[in-house]
Design an enzyme around this catalytic site. Structure first.
Site, PDB file in Angstrom:
ATOM      1  N   LYS A 114       3.599  -1.900  -7.011  1.00  0.00           N
ATOM      2  CA  LYS A 114       3.720  -3.053  -6.113  1.00  0.00           C
ATOM      3  C   LYS A 114       5.114  -3.103  -5.497  1.00  0.00           C
ATOM      4  O   LYS A 114       5.265  -3.356  -4.297  1.00  0.00           O
ATOM      5  CB  LYS A 114       3.414  -4.355  -6.865  1.00  0.00           C
ATOM      6  CG  LYS A 114       1.925  -4.522  -7.123  1.00  0.00           C
ATOM      7  CD  LYS A 114       1.649  -5.778  -7.924  1.00  0.00           C
ATOM      8  CE  LYS A 114       0.164  -5.864  -8.267  1.00  0.00           C
ATOM      9  NZ  LYS A 114      -0.111  -6.863  -9.296  1.00  0.00           N
ATOM     10  N   LYS A 193      -9.544   4.488  -0.297  1.00  0.00           N
ATOM     11  CA  LYS A 193     -10.151   3.413  -1.091  1.00  0.00           C
ATOM     12  C   LYS A 193     -10.171   2.112  -0.282  1.00  0.00           C
ATOM     13  O   LYS A 193      -9.154   1.750   0.323  1.00  0.00           O
ATOM     14  CB  LYS A 193      -9.305   3.219  -2.365  1.00  0.00           C
ATOM     15  CG  LYS A 193      -9.775   2.056  -3.210  1.00  0.00           C
ATOM     16  CD  LYS A 193      -8.775   1.659  -4.290  1.00  0.00           C
ATOM     17  CE  LYS A 193      -9.254   0.392  -4.933  1.00  0.00           C
ATOM     18  NZ  LYS A 193      -8.429  -0.645  -5.305  1.00  0.00           N
ATOM     19  N   LYS A 196      -7.963  -4.622   0.394  1.00  0.00           N
ATOM     20  CA  LYS A 196      -7.399  -5.578   1.359  1.00  0.00           C
ATOM     21  C   LYS A 196      -5.987  -5.160   1.751  1.00  0.00           C
ATOM     22  O   LYS A 196      -5.534  -5.468   2.840  1.00  0.00           O
ATOM     23  CB  LYS A 196      -7.447  -7.005   0.822  1.00  0.00           C
ATOM     24  CG  LYS A 196      -6.660  -7.206  -0.439  1.00  0.00           C
ATOM     25  CD  LYS A 196      -6.743  -8.636  -0.894  1.00  0.00           C
ATOM     26  CE  LYS A 196      -6.136  -8.849  -2.264  1.00  0.00           C
ATOM     27  NZ  LYS A 196      -6.798  -8.143  -3.360  1.00  0.00           N
TER      28      LYS A 196
HETATM   29  P1  ADP Z   1      -8.004  -4.914  -3.476  1.00  0.00           P
HETATM   30  O1  ADP Z   1      -7.811  -3.420  -3.709  1.00  0.00           O
HETATM   31  O2  ADP Z   1      -8.777  -5.196  -2.229  1.00  0.00           O
HETATM   32  O3  ADP Z   1      -6.688  -5.656  -3.546  1.00  0.00           O
HETATM   33  P2  ADP Z   1      -8.414  -5.909  -6.110  1.00  0.00           P
HETATM   34  O4  ADP Z   1      -7.414  -4.924  -6.647  1.00  0.00           O
HETATM   35  O5  ADP Z   1      -8.064  -7.365  -6.075  1.00  0.00           O
HETATM   36  O6  ADP Z   1      -8.882  -5.434  -4.661  1.00  0.00           O
HETATM   37  O7  ADP Z   1      -9.766  -5.678  -6.909  1.00  0.00           O
HETATM   38  C1  ADP Z   1     -10.593  -6.674  -7.433  1.00  0.00           C
HETATM   39  C2  ADP Z   1     -11.712  -5.967  -8.137  1.00  0.00           C
HETATM   40  O8  ADP Z   1     -12.524  -5.186  -7.225  1.00  0.00           O
HETATM   41  C3  ADP Z   1     -11.206  -4.986  -9.193  1.00  0.00           C
HETATM   42  O9  ADP Z   1     -12.040  -5.082 -10.340  1.00  0.00           O
HETATM   43  C4  ADP Z   1     -11.345  -3.620  -8.559  1.00  0.00           C
HETATM   44  O10 ADP Z   1     -11.584  -2.613  -9.525  1.00  0.00           O
HETATM   45  C5  ADP Z   1     -12.553  -3.808  -7.619  1.00  0.00           C
HETATM   46  N1  ADP Z   1     -12.378  -2.979  -6.404  1.00  0.00           N
HETATM   47  C6  ADP Z   1     -11.509  -3.206  -5.407  1.00  0.00           C
HETATM   48  N2  ADP Z   1     -11.608  -2.280  -4.426  1.00  0.00           N
HETATM   49  C7  ADP Z   1     -12.559  -1.414  -4.822  1.00  0.00           C
HETATM   50  C8  ADP Z   1     -13.124  -0.205  -4.248  1.00  0.00           C
HETATM   51  N3  ADP Z   1     -12.726   0.256  -3.068  1.00  0.00           N
HETATM   52  N4  ADP Z   1     -14.079   0.429  -4.948  1.00  0.00           N
HETATM   53  C9  ADP Z   1     -14.503  -0.042  -6.153  1.00  0.00           C
HETATM   54  N5  ADP Z   1     -14.027  -1.169  -6.735  1.00  0.00           N
HETATM   55  C10 ADP Z   1     -13.065  -1.849  -6.096  1.00  0.00           C
END
Ligand code: ADP
Ligand code: TRP
Length: 324
Positions: A114, A193, A196
């Protein structure tokens, strides 16, 4: 005793189909398991490490809550609540902090990632895993389903719980991580991947126009309409697979290989699938969007129940450490 499944999600952005396929879908499916109870919460204290605008946090919190409810979270079978409605979690965080070695936190890659991405380094960001450990331990959680990126945080939680129990006697349940390694990483519109943070998401509940714009901008190679194409290296096909039956997938793969079928056609088929899949959920979502009080009611009612459990754990913890 009934085992408890707990998971948290940060309300730090609108949820996308990667979140749905990678996490929310499993959370909701677990409601059919009669052997566990379920606590799901919105980690809004965690979101304060990256969001410093009150209106934004409030809006995103409501949005994530209504997304879960629209997608089928049933408050009769699962608790859906706000982390902040159980302020005891902050008290437990402090107590656990006094047992958490600095080195353990310094090794956490998510903090380093981060900061490398330009997020302001602060104590909250550094201590984030201790708050997460408190989230888990305060509800005597047994299973914590999370994505692979959270594995290290779960190890911190287990280490701290074990240390607490060694120091003060058996008090805390040491949880098991349920790492969803098997869940595919869902690609975003640029093939990375979906996240957001990368601005490459396909949203679940955007308008038809927004959804179409996102799907039509999925990156493909530049093969012309007539050329045969490889479905296995195509982002459109990768996403289509999650929403199509085996026969439909085989048919589309066949058309790719035969040529005379353009990426634009495949995108329109994917768009139709997404609309059909999320359409009914979207109606519920829009209905909840116009009744924010109903959403807040669910969060508050569930929060009270969660707090009752947390208070029991805190009574044990206070007594164990010698606080009256
Ligand atoms: P972001 O990457 O959008 O910030 P988060 O890290 O807040 O998303 O993820 C929230 C949940 O969604 C987690 O459990 C994460 O493993 C799942 N997740 C997020 N993006 C993906 C993805 N591209 N494929 C599979 N699972 C995902
Ligand atoms: N750190 C998790 C994430 O970003 C969210 C979270 C906070 C969490 N507390 C938790 C997940 C407790 C599981 C259990 O995805």
């Amino acid at each position: 005793m009934m085992k408890r499944v707990l998971s948290g999600i940060q309300p730090s952005g609108r949820l996308h189909i990667g979140n749905y396929l990678g996490a929310i879908r499993q959370h909701i499916a677990s409601q059919d398991d009669p052997h566990v109870d379920r606590f799901f919460f919105l980690a809004n204290y965690h979101s304060l490490t990256t969001i410093n605008d009150a209106d934004t946090l409030r809006e995103l919190t409501l949005d994530v809550a209504r997304t879960y409810l629209a997608l089928g979270l049933d408050p009769k079978r699962s608790l859906l609540f706000l982390q902040s409605d159980v302020p005891e979690v902050c008290e437990l965080t402090w107590i656990l902090s006094t047992l958490t070695p600095m080195g353990l936190l310094q090794r956490c890659v998510s903090y380093k990632d981060k900061v490398a991405r330009g997020i302001q380094s602060n104590h909250g960001l550094f201590a984030y895993p201790v708050l997460q450990a408190a989230d888990i331990l305060i509800y005597d959680s047994h299973y914590v389903p999370v994505g692979a990126d959270q594995k290290q945080h779960l190890e911190v939680c287990r280490d701290v719980a074990i240390k607490f129990n060694l120091t003060y006697g058996d008090t805390l349940v040491v949880p098991d991580a349920v790492i969803r390694d098997e869940v595919a990483v869902i690609p975003g519109i640029d093939g990375q991947k979906m996240s957001k943070s990368y601005n490459n998401t396909i949203d679940m509940f955007g308008s038809d126009k927004e959804l179409k714009a996102q799907v039509m901008s999925i990156v493909t190679d530049s093969k012309g309409l007539d050329e045969p194409k490889d479905p296995d290296t195509c982002n459109v096909f990768a996403l289509y697979k999650f929403f199509a039956t085996a026969d439909e997938q085989a048919e589309m793969a066949e058309r790719y290989r035969a040529g005379g079928y353009g990426y634009g056609h495949a995108k329109l088929e994917l768009l139709a699938k997404l609309k059909a899949y999320f359409g009914p959920f979207r109606e519920k979502y829009l209905q909840l969007a116009s009744h924010p009080d109903d959403v807040i009611d669910v969060l508050k009612t569930c929060g009270l129940k969660a707090r009752t459990t947390a208070s029991e754990t805190m009574a044990r913890v206070r007594s164990a450490v010698g606080i009256f």
